[in-house]
Design an enzyme around this catalytic site. Structure first.
Site, mmCIF file in Angstrom:
data_model
loop_
_atom_site.group_PDB
_atom_site.id
_atom_site.type_symbol
_atom_site.label_atom_id
_atom_site.label_comp_id
_atom_site.label_asym_id
_atom_site.label_seq_id
_atom_site.Cartn_x
_atom_site.Cartn_y
_atom_site.Cartn_z
ATOM 1 N N MET A 15 1.258 31.943 36.114
ATOM 2 C CA MET A 15 2.416 32.317 36.935
ATOM 3 C C MET A 15 2.155 33.651 37.628
ATOM 4 O O MET A 15 2.503 33.846 38.793
ATOM 5 C CB MET A 15 3.668 32.429 36.054
ATOM 6 C CG MET A 15 4.237 31.112 35.615
ATOM 7 S SD MET A 15 5.040 30.241 36.974
ATOM 8 C CE MET A 15 6.591 31.139 37.063
ATOM 9 N N HIS A 145 5.886 19.729 28.863
ATOM 10 C CA HIS A 145 5.129 20.855 29.417
ATOM 11 C C HIS A 145 3.647 20.755 29.031
ATOM 12 O O HIS A 145 3.290 20.034 28.099
ATOM 13 C CB HIS A 145 5.681 22.187 28.889
ATOM 14 C CG HIS A 145 6.955 22.604 29.572
ATOM 15 N ND1 HIS A 145 8.180 22.122 29.200
ATOM 16 C CD2 HIS A 145 7.173 23.454 30.613
ATOM 17 C CE1 HIS A 145 9.117 22.647 29.972
ATOM 18 N NE2 HIS A 145 8.528 23.461 30.848
ATOM 19 N N LYS A 149 1.833 26.033 26.330
ATOM 20 C CA LYS A 149 3.143 26.697 26.274
ATOM 21 C C LYS A 149 3.423 27.178 24.846
ATOM 22 O O LYS A 149 3.205 26.442 23.886
ATOM 23 C CB LYS A 149 4.233 25.726 26.740
ATOM 24 C CG LYS A 149 5.604 26.359 26.847
ATOM 25 C CD LYS A 149 6.579 25.467 27.586
ATOM 26 C CE LYS A 149 7.976 26.071 27.619
ATOM 27 N NZ LYS A 149 8.036 27.391 28.233
HETATM 28 P P1 NAP Z 1 -0.211 32.480 30.863
HETATM 29 O O1 NAP Z 1 -1.077 31.804 31.859
HETATM 30 O O2 NAP Z 1 -0.583 32.444 29.417
HETATM 31 O O3 NAP Z 1 -0.010 33.995 31.328
HETATM 32 C C1 NAP Z 1 0.499 35.019 30.513
HETATM 33 C C2 NAP Z 1 -0.269 36.268 30.867
HETATM 34 O O4 NAP Z 1 0.313 37.400 30.203
HETATM 35 C C3 NAP Z 1 -1.744 36.190 30.395
HETATM 36 O O5 NAP Z 1 -2.582 36.624 31.454
HETATM 37 C C4 NAP Z 1 -1.775 37.180 29.231
HETATM 38 O O6 NAP Z 1 -3.054 37.745 29.054
HETATM 39 C C5 NAP Z 1 -0.766 38.176 29.739
HETATM 40 N N1 NAP Z 1 -0.315 39.131 28.719
HETATM 41 C C6 NAP Z 1 -0.200 38.951 27.375
HETATM 42 N N2 NAP Z 1 0.216 40.102 26.805
HETATM 43 C C7 NAP Z 1 0.355 41.010 27.805
HETATM 44 C C8 NAP Z 1 0.737 42.376 27.868
HETATM 45 N N3 NAP Z 1 1.047 43.083 26.757
HETATM 46 N N4 NAP Z 1 0.791 43.004 29.069
HETATM 47 C C9 NAP Z 1 0.487 42.329 30.192
HETATM 48 N N5 NAP Z 1 0.085 41.048 30.219
HETATM 49 C C10 NAP Z 1 0.029 40.397 29.030
HETATM 50 O O7 NAP Z 1 1.280 31.881 30.932
HETATM 51 P P2 NAP Z 1 2.063 31.348 32.234
HETATM 52 O O8 NAP Z 1 1.967 29.881 32.305
HETATM 53 O O9 NAP Z 1 1.697 32.180 33.406
HETATM 54 O O10 NAP Z 1 3.566 31.689 31.803
HETATM 55 C C11 NAP Z 1 3.986 33.032 31.601
HETATM 56 C C12 NAP Z 1 5.432 33.007 31.108
HETATM 57 O O11 NAP Z 1 6.267 32.454 32.145
HETATM 58 C C13 NAP Z 1 5.659 32.130 29.866
HETATM 59 O O12 NAP Z 1 6.671 32.725 29.072
HETATM 60 C C14 NAP Z 1 6.170 30.813 30.451
HETATM 61 O O13 NAP Z 1 6.972 30.086 29.548
HETATM 62 C C15 NAP Z 1 6.982 31.337 31.604
HETATM 63 N N6 NAP Z 1 7.208 30.400 32.713
HETATM 64 C C16 NAP Z 1 8.359 30.574 33.391
HETATM 65 C C17 NAP Z 1 8.650 29.801 34.477
HETATM 66 C C18 NAP Z 1 9.941 30.047 35.223
HETATM 67 O O14 NAP Z 1 10.199 29.361 36.207
HETATM 68 N N7 NAP Z 1 10.750 30.999 34.782
HETATM 69 C C19 NAP Z 1 7.740 28.813 34.899
HETATM 70 C C20 NAP Z 1 6.535 28.668 34.203
HETATM 71 C C21 NAP Z 1 6.270 29.483 33.111
HETATM 72 P P3 NAP Z 1 -4.101 37.052 27.980
HETATM 73 O O15 NAP Z 1 -4.341 35.664 28.509
HETATM 74 O O16 NAP Z 1 -5.288 37.940 28.007
HETATM 75 O O17 NAP Z 1 -3.382 37.057 26.647
#
Ligand code: NAP
Length: 256
Positions: A15, A145, A149
Protein backbone atom coordinates in the site's frame (compact mmCIF):
# COMPACT_ATOMS: atom_id res chain seq x y z
CA UNK A 1 -2.52 27.28 -3.31
CA UNK A 2 -0.36 25.97 -0.48
CA UNK A 3 0.63 22.34 -0.94
CA UNK A 4 -0.33 19.79 1.70
CA UNK A 5 2.92 18.37 3.07
CA UNK A 6 2.84 14.62 3.66
CA UNK A 7 4.94 12.00 5.46
CA UNK A 8 4.30 8.33 4.69
CA UNK A 9 4.94 5.52 7.18
CA UNK A 10 5.48 2.12 5.57
CA UNK A 11 6.69 3.41 2.16
CA UNK A 12 8.13 0.04 1.05
CA UNK A 13 4.89 -1.86 1.67
CA UNK A 14 2.36 -2.82 -1.00
CA UNK A 15 0.00 0.00 0.00
CA UNK A 16 2.84 2.37 0.93
CA UNK A 17 4.40 2.17 -2.55
CA UNK A 18 1.09 3.15 -4.16
CA UNK A 19 0.69 6.01 -1.67
CA UNK A 20 4.20 7.32 -2.44
CA UNK A 21 3.31 7.37 -6.15
CA UNK A 22 -0.06 9.06 -5.48
CA UNK A 23 1.46 11.83 -3.36
CA UNK A 24 4.25 12.44 -5.89
CA UNK A 25 1.77 12.60 -8.78
CA UNK A 26 -0.70 14.96 -7.06
CA UNK A 27 0.12 18.62 -7.74
CA UNK A 28 -1.21 19.99 -4.45
CA UNK A 29 0.52 17.32 -2.29
CA UNK A 30 4.21 17.34 -1.42
CA UNK A 31 6.03 14.26 -0.05
CA UNK A 32 8.58 15.63 2.45
CA UNK A 33 9.70 12.48 4.32
CA UNK A 34 9.01 8.83 4.99
CA UNK A 35 9.16 6.69 8.14
CA UNK A 36 10.58 3.18 8.00
CA UNK A 37 11.99 0.85 10.60
CA UNK A 38 14.94 0.07 8.32
CA UNK A 39 17.54 2.79 7.76
CA UNK A 40 19.02 1.51 4.49
CA UNK A 41 15.94 2.47 2.46
CA UNK A 42 16.64 4.18 -0.84
CA UNK A 43 14.20 7.09 -1.34
CA UNK A 44 14.54 10.58 -2.83
CA UNK A 45 13.17 12.18 0.38
CA UNK A 46 14.60 11.92 3.95
CA UNK A 47 13.98 8.54 5.62
CA UNK A 48 13.41 8.51 9.40
CA UNK A 49 13.41 5.52 11.74
CA UNK A 50 12.31 7.76 14.64
CA UNK A 51 8.84 9.25 14.13
CA UNK A 52 9.32 11.96 16.78
CA UNK A 53 12.56 13.14 15.14
CA UNK A 54 10.74 13.20 11.81
CA UNK A 55 7.96 15.41 13.17
CA UNK A 56 10.46 17.72 14.95
CA UNK A 57 12.51 18.17 11.76
CA UNK A 58 9.77 18.20 9.13
CA UNK A 59 6.42 19.08 10.82
CA UNK A 60 4.26 17.66 7.99
CA UNK A 61 0.57 18.58 7.67
CA UNK A 62 -0.46 14.92 7.29
CA UNK A 63 0.89 11.47 8.18
CA UNK A 64 -0.32 8.61 5.96
CA UNK A 65 0.13 5.37 7.91
CA UNK A 66 0.18 2.03 6.07
CA UNK A 67 2.10 -0.25 8.41
CA UNK A 68 0.99 -2.89 10.94
CA UNK A 69 -1.66 -2.74 13.70
CA UNK A 70 0.71 -2.18 16.67
CA UNK A 71 2.95 0.29 14.85
CA UNK A 72 0.01 2.08 13.23
CA UNK A 73 -1.61 2.72 16.59
CA UNK A 74 1.59 4.18 18.07
CA UNK A 75 2.20 6.30 14.97
CA UNK A 76 -1.35 7.68 15.05
CA UNK A 77 -1.05 8.56 18.73
CA UNK A 78 2.35 10.25 18.28
CA UNK A 79 1.08 12.09 15.23
CA UNK A 80 -1.86 13.59 17.16
CA UNK A 81 0.46 14.52 20.04
CA UNK A 82 2.68 16.43 17.57
CA UNK A 83 -0.23 18.22 15.86
CA UNK A 84 0.15 16.19 12.63
CA UNK A 85 -3.15 15.01 11.08
CA UNK A 86 -3.19 11.21 10.59
CA UNK A 87 -4.76 9.45 7.59
CA UNK A 88 -4.65 5.80 8.59
CA UNK A 89 -5.25 2.84 6.33
CA UNK A 90 -3.63 0.37 8.72
CA UNK A 91 -6.25 -2.05 10.03
CA UNK A 92 -6.61 -4.11 13.20
CA UNK A 93 -7.04 -1.39 15.87
CA UNK A 94 -9.00 -2.51 18.94
CA UNK A 95 -12.15 -0.78 20.10
CA UNK A 96 -10.26 0.67 23.11
CA UNK A 97 -7.44 1.97 20.92
CA UNK A 98 -9.94 3.68 18.60
CA UNK A 99 -11.70 5.25 21.57
CA UNK A 100 -8.41 6.52 23.01
CA UNK A 101 -7.40 8.04 19.66
CA UNK A 102 -10.87 9.60 19.27
CA UNK A 103 -10.51 11.31 22.68
CA UNK A 104 -6.97 12.47 21.89
CA UNK A 105 -8.05 14.01 18.55
CA UNK A 106 -10.96 15.72 20.32
CA UNK A 107 -8.71 17.16 23.02
CA UNK A 108 -6.33 18.53 20.38
CA UNK A 109 -9.12 19.72 18.01
CA UNK A 110 -7.27 17.86 15.29
CA UNK A 111 -8.57 15.99 12.26
CA UNK A 112 -7.82 12.28 11.93
CA UNK A 113 -9.23 9.77 9.44
CA UNK A 114 -9.01 6.04 10.06
CA UNK A 115 -10.46 4.07 7.15
CA UNK A 116 -10.40 0.25 7.13
CA UNK A 117 -11.14 0.41 3.41
CA UNK A 118 -10.24 3.27 1.07
CA UNK A 119 -11.97 1.75 -1.98
CA UNK A 120 -15.10 3.72 -2.91
CA UNK A 121 -16.82 0.50 -4.11
CA UNK A 122 -16.23 -1.14 -0.73
CA UNK A 123 -17.80 1.84 1.02
CA UNK A 124 -20.87 1.47 -1.20
CA UNK A 125 -20.95 -2.28 -0.46
CA UNK A 126 -21.08 -1.45 3.27
CA UNK A 127 -23.80 1.19 2.77
CA UNK A 128 -25.92 -1.11 0.57
CA UNK A 129 -25.51 -3.87 3.18
CA UNK A 130 -26.73 -1.53 5.89
CA UNK A 131 -29.78 -0.68 3.74
CA UNK A 132 -30.53 -4.38 3.17
CA UNK A 133 -30.12 -5.26 6.85
CA UNK A 134 -33.25 -3.28 7.69
CA UNK A 135 -35.23 -5.91 5.81
CA UNK A 136 -33.05 -9.02 6.34
CA UNK A 137 -32.12 -10.06 9.88
CA UNK A 138 -30.01 -13.01 8.81
CA UNK A 139 -26.60 -12.15 7.40
CA UNK A 140 -23.19 -13.76 7.07
CA UNK A 141 -20.06 -11.92 5.96
CA UNK A 142 -17.33 -13.66 3.99
CA UNK A 143 -14.13 -11.65 3.61
CA UNK A 144 -11.32 -12.89 1.36
CA UNK A 145 -7.77 -11.53 1.40
CA UNK A 146 -4.19 -12.36 0.36
CA UNK A 147 -2.38 -14.74 2.71
CA UNK A 148 0.07 -12.12 4.06
CA UNK A 149 -2.67 -10.20 5.89
CA UNK A 150 -1.94 -10.02 9.64
CA UNK A 151 -5.38 -9.36 11.15
CA UNK A 152 -8.59 -11.39 10.97
CA UNK A 153 -11.41 -10.69 10.56
CA UNK A 154 -10.61 -7.74 8.30
CA UNK A 155 -11.27 -4.18 9.43
CA UNK A 156 -13.80 -3.87 6.61
CA UNK A 157 -15.75 -6.92 7.81
CA UNK A 158 -15.86 -5.61 11.39
CA UNK A 159 -16.90 -2.17 10.17
CA UNK A 160 -19.63 -3.73 7.99
CA UNK A 161 -20.94 -5.70 10.97
CA UNK A 162 -20.96 -2.54 13.08
CA UNK A 163 -22.92 -0.64 10.43
CA UNK A 164 -25.41 -3.50 10.08
CA UNK A 165 -25.74 -3.67 13.88
CA UNK A 166 -27.01 -0.07 13.91
CA UNK A 167 -30.16 -1.04 11.97
CA UNK A 168 -30.60 -4.82 12.44
CA UNK A 169 -32.84 -6.30 15.11
CA UNK A 170 -30.42 -8.37 17.21
CA UNK A 171 -30.57 -12.09 16.49
CA UNK A 172 -28.35 -15.09 17.29
CA UNK A 173 -28.31 -16.83 13.90
CA UNK A 174 -28.37 -20.51 13.09
CA UNK A 175 -29.97 -23.32 15.07
CA UNK A 176 -30.00 -22.58 18.84
CA UNK A 177 -28.47 -26.04 19.47
CA UNK A 178 -25.86 -25.91 16.69
CA UNK A 179 -22.42 -27.30 17.68
CA UNK A 180 -19.08 -26.89 15.92
CA UNK A 181 -17.58 -30.34 15.38
CA UNK A 182 -14.42 -28.52 14.20
CA UNK A 183 -13.48 -25.35 16.09
CA UNK A 184 -14.04 -22.13 14.13
CA UNK A 185 -16.37 -23.70 11.55
CA UNK A 186 -18.98 -20.99 12.10
CA UNK A 187 -16.43 -18.15 12.06
CA UNK A 188 -16.33 -15.09 14.31
CA UNK A 189 -19.56 -13.99 15.96
CA UNK A 190 -20.40 -10.29 16.16
CA UNK A 191 -23.80 -9.65 17.70
CA UNK A 192 -25.07 -13.00 16.37
CA UNK A 193 -23.73 -12.37 12.82
CA UNK A 194 -21.00 -14.71 11.58
CA UNK A 195 -17.84 -13.55 9.79
CA UNK A 196 -15.67 -15.96 7.79
CA UNK A 197 -12.09 -15.08 6.83
CA UNK A 198 -10.50 -16.66 3.74
CA UNK A 199 -6.72 -16.23 3.18
CA UNK A 200 -5.23 -17.30 -0.15
CA UNK A 201 -2.37 -16.22 -2.41
CA UNK A 202 -3.74 -14.59 -5.55
CA UNK A 203 -6.41 -12.63 -3.70
CA UNK A 204 -6.14 -8.89 -2.87
CA UNK A 205 -9.21 -7.69 -0.89
CA UNK A 206 -12.75 -8.98 -1.44
CA UNK A 207 -15.93 -9.19 0.60
CA UNK A 208 -19.32 -10.79 0.15
CA UNK A 209 -22.27 -9.95 2.41
CA UNK A 210 -25.00 -12.61 2.17
CA UNK A 211 -28.54 -12.10 3.42
CA UNK A 212 -31.12 -14.88 3.66
CA UNK A 213 -34.87 -14.97 4.19
CA UNK A 214 -37.72 -17.32 3.33
CA UNK A 215 -37.18 -18.47 -0.27
CA UNK A 216 -34.54 -15.88 -1.17
CA UNK A 217 -30.94 -14.73 -0.70
CA UNK A 218 -29.29 -11.43 -1.52
CA UNK A 219 -25.53 -11.20 -2.10
CA UNK A 220 -23.62 -7.91 -2.19
CA UNK A 221 -19.99 -8.27 -3.26
CA UNK A 222 -16.99 -6.01 -3.77
CA UNK A 223 -13.58 -6.93 -5.24
CA UNK A 224 -10.37 -4.92 -5.17
CA UNK A 225 -8.14 -6.39 -7.89
CA UNK A 226 -5.16 -4.12 -7.18
CA UNK A 227 -3.98 -1.66 -4.53
CA UNK A 228 -4.51 1.27 -6.91
CA UNK A 229 -8.23 0.80 -6.13
CA UNK A 230 -7.61 2.31 -2.67
CA UNK A 231 -5.79 5.45 -3.77
CA UNK A 232 -8.75 7.71 -4.68
CA UNK A 233 -9.92 7.21 -1.09
CA UNK A 234 -6.48 8.08 0.27
CA UNK A 235 -6.42 11.27 -1.84
CA UNK A 236 -9.83 12.50 -0.69
CA UNK A 237 -8.91 11.66 2.93
CA UNK A 238 -5.70 13.74 2.81
CA UNK A 239 -7.68 16.67 1.41
CA UNK A 240 -10.56 16.30 3.89
CA UNK A 241 -8.52 15.74 7.05
CA UNK A 242 -7.15 19.28 6.71
CA UNK A 243 -10.64 20.67 7.46
CA UNK A 244 -11.61 18.30 10.30
CA UNK A 245 -11.29 18.83 14.04
CA UNK A 246 -12.22 15.31 15.22
CA UNK A 247 -11.50 11.68 14.41
CA UNK A 248 -13.60 10.14 11.64
CA UNK A 249 -13.71 6.34 11.38
CA UNK A 250 -14.71 5.07 7.95
CA UNK A 251 -14.53 6.68 4.51
CA UNK A 252 -18.34 6.61 4.23
CA UNK A 253 -18.48 9.40 6.83
CA UNK A 254 -16.60 11.87 4.63
CA UNK A 255 -18.23 11.07 1.27
CA UNK A 256 -21.48 12.77 0.19
P1 NAP B 1 2.84 -4.63 3.77
O1 NAP B 1 3.11 -4.81 2.33
O2 NAP B 1 3.26 -5.69 4.74
O3 NAP B 1 3.45 -3.23 4.22
C1 NAP B 1 3.65 -2.83 5.56
C2 NAP B 1 4.93 -2.04 5.58
O4 NAP B 1 5.12 -1.45 6.88
C3 NAP B 1 6.17 -2.94 5.32
O5 NAP B 1 7.01 -2.31 4.38
C4 NAP B 1 6.84 -2.99 6.70
O6 NAP B 1 8.23 -3.20 6.60
C5 NAP B 1 6.48 -1.61 7.18
N1 NAP B 1 6.71 -1.42 8.62
C6 NAP B 1 6.64 -2.33 9.63
N2 NAP B 1 6.97 -1.73 10.79
C7 NAP B 1 7.25 -0.43 10.51
C8 NAP B 1 7.66 0.69 11.27
N3 NAP B 1 7.88 0.61 12.60
N4 NAP B 1 7.85 1.89 10.66
C9 NAP B 1 7.63 2.00 9.34
N5 NAP B 1 7.28 0.99 8.54
C10 NAP B 1 7.08 -0.22 9.13
O7 NAP B 1 1.26 -4.44 4.02
P2 NAP B 1 0.20 -3.71 3.06
O8 NAP B 1 -0.52 -4.71 2.26
O9 NAP B 1 0.85 -2.55 2.40
O10 NAP B 1 -0.83 -3.17 4.16
C11 NAP B 1 -0.44 -2.21 5.13
C12 NAP B 1 -1.62 -1.99 6.08
O11 NAP B 1 -2.71 -1.42 5.33
C13 NAP B 1 -2.17 -3.28 6.71
O12 NAP B 1 -2.62 -2.98 8.02
C14 NAP B 1 -3.36 -3.63 5.82
O13 NAP B 1 -4.34 -4.39 6.49
C15 NAP B 1 -3.86 -2.25 5.50
N6 NAP B 1 -4.66 -2.13 4.27
C16 NAP B 1 -5.59 -1.15 4.28
C17 NAP B 1 -6.35 -0.90 3.18
C18 NAP B 1 -7.37 0.21 3.22
O14 NAP B 1 -8.04 0.45 2.23
N7 NAP B 1 -7.49 0.90 4.35
C19 NAP B 1 -6.16 -1.67 2.01
C20 NAP B 1 -5.17 -2.65 2.00
C21 NAP B 1 -4.41 -2.87 3.14
P3 NAP B 1 8.83 -4.73 6.69
O15 NAP B 1 8.23 -5.45 5.51
O16 NAP B 1 10.30 -4.55 6.63
O17 NAP B 1 8.35 -5.28 8.02
Amino acid sequence: MKKITVTIAGPRGRMGREAVQLVKETDHFSLISVIDHKNDVNMDVPVYTDIEQCFKDKAPDVLIDLTTPEVGYLHTKTSLEYGVRPVVGTTGFSHDELQELRELAQSKNLGCIIAPNFAIGAVLMMKFSQMAAKYFNDVEIIELHHDQKLDAPSGTAVKTAEMIKEVRTEKQQGHPSEKETHEGARGANIDGMHIHSVRLPGLIAHQQVMFGAEGQTLTIRHDSFNRGSFMSGVKVSVETVMNLETLVYGLENILD
